[in-house]
Write a protein that holds these residues in place. Structure first.
Motif, mmCIF file in Angstrom:
data_model
loop_
_atom_site.group_PDB
_atom_site.id
_atom_site.type_symbol
_atom_site.label_atom_id
_atom_site.label_comp_id
_atom_site.label_asym_id
_atom_site.label_seq_id
_atom_site.Cartn_x
_atom_site.Cartn_y
_atom_site.Cartn_z
ATOM 1 N N VAL A 14 -7.816 -85.777 23.833
ATOM 2 C CA VAL A 14 -6.906 -86.694 23.162
ATOM 3 C C VAL A 14 -5.675 -87.177 24.026
ATOM 4 O O VAL A 14 -5.515 -88.415 24.170
ATOM 5 N N GLU A 15 -5.308 -86.214 25.065
ATOM 6 C CA GLU A 15 -4.155 -86.801 25.946
ATOM 7 C C GLU A 15 -4.845 -87.590 26.920
ATOM 8 O O GLU A 15 -4.132 -88.409 27.553
ATOM 9 N N TYR A 16 -6.003 -87.310 27.581
ATOM 10 C CA TYR A 16 -6.451 -88.136 28.370
ATOM 11 C C TYR A 16 -6.638 -89.578 27.920
ATOM 12 O O TYR A 16 -6.272 -90.769 28.631
ATOM 13 N N VAL A 17 -7.378 -89.735 26.811
ATOM 14 C CA VAL A 17 -7.640 -90.937 26.222
ATOM 15 C C VAL A 17 -6.402 -91.900 25.830
ATOM 16 O O VAL A 17 -6.295 -93.008 26.129
ATOM 17 N N GLU A 18 -5.511 -91.297 25.284
ATOM 18 C CA GLU A 18 -4.117 -91.743 24.773
ATOM 19 C C GLU A 18 -3.708 -92.410 26.025
ATOM 20 O O GLU A 18 -2.953 -93.451 25.791
ATOM 21 N N LYS A 19 -3.442 -91.629 26.823
ATOM 22 C CA LYS A 19 -2.762 -92.183 28.350
ATOM 23 C C LYS A 19 -3.307 -93.399 28.930
ATOM 24 O O LYS A 19 -2.729 -94.173 29.290
ATOM 25 N N ARG A 20 -4.762 -93.160 29.012
ATOM 26 C CA ARG A 20 -5.406 -94.368 30.065
ATOM 27 C C ARG A 20 -5.896 -95.234 29.175
ATOM 28 O O ARG A 20 -6.046 -96.382 29.697
ATOM 29 N N CYS A 21 -6.469 -94.999 27.855
ATOM 30 C CA CYS A 21 -7.340 -96.022 27.359
ATOM 31 C C CYS A 21 -7.101 -96.521 25.946
ATOM 32 O O CYS A 21 -7.358 -97.780 25.791
ATOM 33 N N LEU A 22 -6.111 -95.999 25.339
ATOM 34 C CA LEU A 22 -6.343 -96.256 23.836
ATOM 35 C C LEU A 22 -4.760 -96.481 23.349
ATOM 36 O O LEU A 22 -3.787 -95.553 23.814
ATOM 37 N N TRP A 23 -4.305 -97.289 22.619
ATOM 38 C CA TRP A 23 -3.080 -97.494 21.977
ATOM 39 C C TRP A 23 -3.549 -96.640 20.702
ATOM 40 O O TRP A 23 -4.062 -97.310 19.687
ATOM 41 N N VAL A 24 -2.842 -95.324 20.296
ATOM 42 C CA VAL A 24 -3.327 -94.762 19.166
ATOM 43 C C VAL A 24 -2.340 -95.317 17.923
ATOM 44 O O VAL A 24 -1.284 -95.261 17.974
ATOM 45 N N GLY A 25 -3.188 -95.658 16.880
ATOM 46 C CA GLY A 25 -2.552 -95.966 15.503
ATOM 47 C C GLY A 25 -2.205 -94.804 14.745
ATOM 48 O O GLY A 25 -1.445 -94.698 14.135
ATOM 49 N N ARG A 26 -3.232 -94.134 14.655
ATOM 50 C CA ARG A 26 -3.270 -93.112 13.903
ATOM 51 C C ARG A 26 -4.277 -91.798 14.021
ATOM 52 O O ARG A 26 -5.313 -92.313 14.728
ATOM 53 N N PHE A 27 -4.001 -90.864 13.722
ATOM 54 C CA PHE A 27 -4.906 -89.525 14.082
ATOM 55 C C PHE A 27 -5.508 -89.257 12.720
ATOM 56 O O PHE A 27 -5.135 -89.420 11.710
ATOM 57 N N ILE A 28 -6.942 -88.882 12.768
ATOM 58 C CA ILE A 28 -7.735 -88.547 11.554
ATOM 59 C C ILE A 28 -8.104 -87.191 12.054
ATOM 60 O O ILE A 28 -8.450 -86.633 13.038
ATOM 61 N N TYR A 29 -8.166 -86.141 11.011
ATOM 62 C CA TYR A 29 -8.634 -84.786 11.264
ATOM 63 C C TYR A 29 -8.734 -83.939 9.861
ATOM 64 O O TYR A 29 -8.761 -84.573 8.806
ATOM 65 N N GLY A 30 -9.581 -83.126 10.245
ATOM 66 C CA GLY A 30 -10.377 -82.101 9.141
ATOM 67 C C GLY A 30 -10.731 -81.055 9.840
ATOM 68 O O GLY A 30 -10.569 -80.835 10.947
ATOM 69 N N GLU A 31 -11.291 -80.159 8.889
ATOM 70 C CA GLU A 31 -11.821 -78.986 9.163
ATOM 71 C C GLU A 31 -13.176 -79.202 10.245
ATOM 72 O O GLU A 31 -14.043 -79.645 9.658
ATOM 73 N N GLY A 32 -12.932 -78.969 11.522
ATOM 74 C CA GLY A 32 -14.171 -79.415 12.360
ATOM 75 C C GLY A 32 -13.833 -80.326 13.291
ATOM 76 O O GLY A 32 -14.721 -80.682 14.116
ATOM 77 N N TYR A 33 -12.685 -81.444 13.202
ATOM 78 C CA TYR A 33 -12.792 -82.447 13.755
ATOM 79 C C TYR A 33 -11.270 -82.956 13.984
ATOM 80 O O TYR A 33 -10.411 -82.854 13.001
ATOM 81 N N LEU A 34 -11.061 -83.653 15.181
ATOM 82 C CA LEU A 34 -9.703 -84.217 15.241
ATOM 83 C C LEU A 34 -10.365 -85.652 15.765
ATOM 84 O O LEU A 34 -10.807 -85.666 17.038
ATOM 85 N N GLY A 35 -9.692 -86.923 15.152
ATOM 86 C CA GLY A 35 -10.000 -87.979 15.896
ATOM 87 C C GLY A 35 -8.627 -89.045 15.964
ATOM 88 O O GLY A 35 -7.689 -88.675 15.592
ATOM 89 N N MET A 36 -9.046 -90.209 16.726
ATOM 90 C CA MET A 36 -7.957 -91.259 16.806
ATOM 91 C C MET A 36 -8.579 -92.736 16.600
ATOM 92 O O MET A 36 -9.657 -92.737 16.793
ATOM 93 N N GLN A 37 -7.963 -93.119 15.783
ATOM 94 C CA GLN A 37 -8.077 -94.617 15.562
ATOM 95 C C GLN A 37 -6.836 -95.464 16.229
ATOM 96 O O GLN A 37 -5.669 -95.243 16.009
ATOM 97 N N GLY A 38 -7.366 -96.561 17.087
ATOM 98 C CA GLY A 38 -6.496 -97.292 17.840
ATOM 99 C C GLY A 38 -7.041 -98.462 18.481
ATOM 100 O O GLY A 38 -8.196 -98.846 18.132
ATOM 101 N N ILE A 39 -6.408 -99.018 19.434
ATOM 102 C CA ILE A 39 -6.868 -100.204 19.986
ATOM 103 C C ILE A 39 -6.970 -99.972 21.539
ATOM 104 O O ILE A 39 -6.234 -99.385 22.231
ATOM 105 N N TRP A 40 -8.487 -100.068 21.990
ATOM 106 C CA TRP A 40 -8.850 -99.891 23.321
ATOM 107 C C TRP A 40 -8.182 -100.800 24.153
ATOM 108 O O TRP A 40 -8.125 -101.904 23.960
ATOM 109 N N LYS A 41 -7.340 -100.364 25.227
ATOM 110 C CA LYS A 41 -6.310 -101.259 26.026
ATOM 111 C C LYS A 41 -7.051 -102.321 26.544
ATOM 112 O O LYS A 41 -6.699 -103.506 26.594
#
Length: 160
Positions: A14-41
């Protein structure tokens, strides 16, 4: 508890992608996953990237697969990437062990049906056949995966 495990497991991605590649709009998560929705820079495209850490019990995996399918098809975004430890194999050829114990065919079929229902491609490994090895060397499996939509592969042609 499960969110914390996934959070710790996926925090580096998450930290790598957020800093380098993605403007994160929101996080999605549940039991067994953590995701990011955003715009690829670089491309200016909406994407969803999900880090998966499937827990061992089949009941929990089924719940995870169901949640991800619901999220996938309630989203208008078609650029999806799921990466991580799915903790399951797609066939006997992805599992090697000394014992002759068979792997659950029904469960394997369910996992393959999940991948098909998600409309994602399982990107092949380069170099190694297996992604997990038992320390004593008696077992190895291919449980870590990169699953992407056809739209993802079209956007990043030549990546494999």
């Amino acid at each position: 508890m499960a969110y914390e495990v996934v959070y710790e497991y996926g925090r580096g991605i998450v930290e790598y992608v957020e800093k380098r590649c993605l403007w994160v709009g929101r996080f999605i998560y549940g039991e067994g996953y953590l995701g990011m929705q955003g715009i690829w820079k670089e491309k200016g495209e909406n994407v969803i990237i999900v880090n998966v850490y499937a827990l061992g019990k089949m009941k929990k995996k089924r719940k995870l697969w169901e949640e991800l399918k619901i999220r996938r098809f309630s989203s208008s975004i078609n650029l999806w990437c799921l990466i991580g430890d799915f903790n399951y194999v797609r066939g006997q050829n992805e599992r090697q062990c000394i014992s002759e114990a068979s792997y659950g065919t029904v469960e394997t079929n369910e996992f393959n049906e999940f991948i098909e229902a998600m409309q994602v491609d399982d990107i092949s490994l380069v170099g190694k056949k297996f992604t997990w090895f038992k320390p004593n060397g008696h077992a190895s499996t291919h449980i870590d995966r990169l699953l992407v939509t056809k739209e993802w592969m079209t956007m990043w042609q030549g990546s494999s």
